[in-house]
Design a protein around this motif. Structure first.
Motif, PDB file in Angstrom:
ATOM      1  N   VAL A   3       0.834  -1.202   0.000  1.00 33.70           N
ATOM      2  CA  VAL A   3       0.000   0.000   0.000  1.00 33.70           C
ATOM      3  C   VAL A   3       0.864   1.245   0.000  1.00 33.70           C
ATOM      4  O   VAL A   3       0.619   2.213  -0.729  1.00 33.70           O
ATOM      5  CB  VAL A   3      -0.939  -0.005   1.225  1.00 33.70           C
ATOM      6  N   LEU A   4       1.927   1.221   0.824  1.00 31.01           N
ATOM      7  CA  LEU A   4       2.839   2.357   0.896  1.00 31.01           C
ATOM      8  C   LEU A   4       3.547   2.581  -0.437  1.00 31.01           C
ATOM      9  O   LEU A   4       3.646   3.719  -0.929  1.00 31.01           O
ATOM     10  CB  LEU A   4       3.868   2.135   2.014  1.00 31.01           C
ATOM     11  N   THR A   5       4.043   1.505  -1.049  1.00 29.54           N
ATOM     12  CA  THR A   5       4.762   1.646  -2.326  1.00 29.54           C
ATOM     13  C   THR A   5       3.830   2.137  -3.433  1.00 29.54           C
ATOM     14  O   THR A   5       4.230   2.935  -4.276  1.00 29.54           O
ATOM     15  CB  THR A   5       5.389   0.304  -2.733  1.00 29.54           C
ATOM     16  N   ARG A  45       2.200   6.603  -7.060  1.00 28.06           N
ATOM     17  CA  ARG A  45       1.243   7.569  -7.589  1.00 28.06           C
ATOM     18  C   ARG A  45       1.738   9.004  -7.408  1.00 28.06           C
ATOM     19  O   ARG A  45       1.573   9.849  -8.291  1.00 28.06           O
ATOM     20  CB  ARG A  45      -0.114   7.396  -6.902  1.00 28.06           C
ATOM     21  N   ASP A  46       2.373   9.272  -6.271  1.00 21.90           N
ATOM     22  CA  ASP A  46       2.882  10.614  -6.014  1.00 21.90           C
ATOM     23  C   ASP A  46       4.020  10.951  -6.979  1.00 21.90           C
ATOM     24  O   ASP A  46       4.104  12.070  -7.507  1.00 21.90           O
ATOM     25  CB  ASP A  46       3.359  10.712  -4.562  1.00 21.90           C
ATOM     26  N   GLU A  47       4.896   9.983  -7.230  1.00 20.20           N
ATOM     27  CA  GLU A  47       5.990  10.204  -8.174  1.00 20.20           C
ATOM     28  C   GLU A  47       5.458  10.424  -9.592  1.00 20.20           C
ATOM     29  O   GLU A  47       5.976  11.262 -10.336  1.00 20.20           O
ATOM     30  CB  GLU A  47       6.946   9.010  -8.144  1.00 20.20           C
ATOM     31  N   GLU A  48       4.408   9.674  -9.968  1.00 16.88           N
ATOM     32  CA  GLU A  48       3.814   9.836 -11.293  1.00 16.88           C
ATOM     33  C   GLU A  48       3.210  11.233 -11.450  1.00 16.88           C
ATOM     34  O   GLU A  48       3.338  11.862 -12.501  1.00 16.88           O
ATOM     35  CB  GLU A  48       2.730   8.767 -11.496  1.00 16.88           C
ATOM     36  N   ARG A  49       2.562  11.725 -10.395  1.00 21.10           N
ATOM     37  CA  ARG A  49       1.989  13.066 -10.448  1.00 21.10           C
ATOM     38  C   ARG A  49       3.082  14.117 -10.614  1.00 21.10           C
ATOM     39  O   ARG A  49       2.933  15.062 -11.403  1.00 21.10           O
ATOM     40  CB  ARG A  49       1.198  13.338  -9.164  1.00 21.10           C
ATOM     41  N   GLU A 106       3.566  16.780 -13.823  1.00 19.00           N
ATOM     42  CA  GLU A 106       3.688  18.227 -13.685  1.00 19.00           C
ATOM     43  C   GLU A 106       4.995  18.721 -14.295  1.00 19.00           C
ATOM     44  O   GLU A 106       5.034  19.785 -14.922  1.00 19.00           O
ATOM     45  CB  GLU A 106       3.599  18.613 -12.216  1.00 19.00           C
ATOM     46  N   ALA A 107       6.075  17.947 -14.123  1.00 21.22           N
ATOM     47  CA  ALA A 107       7.369  18.344 -14.689  1.00 21.22           C
ATOM     48  C   ALA A 107       7.319  18.329 -16.221  1.00 21.22           C
ATOM     49  O   ALA A 107       7.862  19.225 -16.881  1.00 21.22           O
ATOM     50  CB  ALA A 107       8.462  17.416 -14.182  1.00 21.22           C
ATOM     51  N   LEU A 108       6.663  17.302 -16.792  1.00 20.79           N
ATOM     52  CA  LEU A 108       6.542  17.222 -18.252  1.00 20.79           C
ATOM     53  C   LEU A 108       5.715  18.379 -18.805  1.00 20.79           C
ATOM     54  O   LEU A 108       6.020  18.927 -19.863  1.00 20.79           O
ATOM     55  CB  LEU A 108       5.893  15.895 -18.643  1.00 20.79           C
ATOM     56  N   GLN A 109       4.691  18.767 -18.066  1.00 19.57           N
ATOM     57  CA  GLN A 109       3.863  19.883 -18.512  1.00 19.57           C
ATOM     58  C   GLN A 109       4.669  21.178 -18.547  1.00 19.57           C
ATOM     59  O   GLN A 109       4.578  21.956 -19.500  1.00 19.57           O
ATOM     60  CB  GLN A 109       2.661  20.034 -17.583  1.00 19.57           C
ATOM     61  N   ARG A 110       5.477  21.407 -17.505  1.00 24.07           N
ATOM     62  CA  ARG A 110       6.324  22.609 -17.493  1.00 24.07           C
ATOM     63  C   ARG A 110       7.353  22.553 -18.619  1.00 24.07           C
ATOM     64  O   ARG A 110       7.647  23.554 -19.267  1.00 24.07           O
ATOM     65  CB  ARG A 110       7.029  22.724 -16.138  1.00 24.07           C
TER      66      ARG A 110
END
Length: 388
Positions: A178-180, A185-189, A193-197
């Motif tokens: 569950v933790l992983t 999911r947090d890393e994917e988000r 955001e980085a790709l959008q910038r």
């Protein structure tokens, strides 16, 4: 609480998503659990007299009652779940959704005849910590021998219920996964955001590298290059693609009906959703904004609109800054989503427009990816022609 009453309560409260099947049992939140094949008090009028619908059958029916009966039967057969008969569908649905309070199809399960007056179990002073109560308790047993036999009969019909602590105990399983998953999911988000910038910076650099730095031409190119391209979707729920399910369809290649997404939604309706083509081998992935309120767009925003999912109605474009659908679909790429077995009449108006019709199956979800790829291919081709 019996499973039929509990299922009705969860249906009325729109809490069916809290009913989870684990192996051979259904868990209602963290409070109750029942065997999937347990018989309920609801008996079919159009089958054998002794046939009662199981909990498995009722849960499958109430979560799929929106399907046509033939589609529902096929789905139940594929899952090897006994189906609800056609004559039983409406009265059962009315009872589970609370439209009616009772039904003559409900026949309580038979229990042994027992005497309900167990007086020794209902003594009001036994819980008081007093010497008189203690003496009374010591003087005579809480239940007689005959009453003890009756209690054993009741317990024989009971189903043990797990508490919150027992629910957390699983053999050969821990909560590290569950933790992983949450971390992933947090890393994917963050990557999204980085790709959008990065896309915004790349677009800006391309304009400057072409020598458009001053004058009217530069301003025009910047309008087309700066910011994230916009895709418009209808706000009406009668269309297949809305702001609620567009991300699942375009990013994951899976169509999920809007009503299902609404039940899963937490919080209010989003004003904007960002989507990317995840299933692509390209190193540079373009991000798109999806919106469903054209009236909220400013004049500069309309320069970024590249595509629209249409309803097939002229009034959708009533307040758009264009003269008509001919001008709209010369400047903006149009898509019309439909089920492949819908009547031809439903797309009669759309066939007169310069839009791409995308068909998906009502039940074959493995085919959604091909439809999503078709949208991306047309969109990327349009974006290339627009940049020239």
């Amino acid at each position: 609480m019996d499973p039929l009453t509990l299922l009705r309560d969860y249906t009325i409260r729109n809490s069916l998503d809290r009913i989870v099947r684990v192996n051979d049992e259904f868990r209602f939140g963290s409070d109750y659990s029942f065997a999937a094949t347990i018989e309920t008090a609801y008996r079919s009028k159009h089958a054998q007299q002794t046939r009662r619908y199981t909990l498995e059958t009722l849960v499958h029916f109430i979560t799929n009652h929106h399907l046509k009966h033939t589609d529902y039967i096929q789905n139940a057969r594929a899952l090897r779940i006994p189906a609800v008969t056609l004559p039983d569908r409406k009265p059962l649905l009315d009872y589970l959704t609370g439209k009616v309070q009772s039904s003559d199809s409900i026949v309580p399960l038979d229990f042994p005849n027992i005497n309900p007056q167990i007086t020794n179990l209902d003594r009001p002073n036994l819980h008081h910590d007093s010497s008189a109560a203690a003496a009374a308790a010591a003087a005579e047993p809480l239940v007689s021998e005959s009453e003890g036999n009756l209690i054993e009969l009741i317990r024989a019909k009971e189903k043990p219920i797990k508490d919150r602590e027992a629910m957390l105990v699983f053999a050969n399983r821990d909560f590290y996964s569950v933790l992983t998953a949450a971390t992933k999911r947090d890393e994917e988000r963050q990557r999204t955001e980085a790709l959008q910038r990065k896309d915004n910076i790349v677009a800006k650099n391309r304009i400057e590298s072409r020598g458009f730095s001053t004058g009217e031409d530069a301003n025009k190119m910047r309008k087309m290059g700066e910011g994230v391209p916009i895709i418009l979707v209808p706000s009406a729920f009668s269309t297949l693609i809305t702001i609620y399910n567009v991300k699942d369809f375009l990013e994951d290649g899976v169509y999920i009906p809007t009503d299902v997404k609404l039940k899963q939604a937490k919080g209010g309706k989003p004003d904007c959703v960002t989507v990317q083509k995840k299933f692509s081998r390209d190193r540079v992935v373009t991000a798109y904004e999806v919106r469903d309120k054209p009236t909220a767009l400013k004049s500069d925003d309309w320069d970024r609109v590249v595509a629209v999912f249409v309803l097939g109605k002229e009034w959708q474009f009533k307040e758009w800054p264009f003269k008509g659908h001919v001008e709209i679909f010369n400047k903006i790429l149009g898509f019309y989503m439909r089920f492949e077995d819908d009547s031809v009449e439903s797309a009669k108006t759309v066939k007169q427009w310069n839009v791409k019709i995308i068909s998906i199956s009502k039940n074959k979800r493995h085919q959604d990816r091909a439809a999503a790829l078709e949208v991306w291919d047309k969109l990327e081709e349009f974006m290339r022609s627009r940049s020239h």
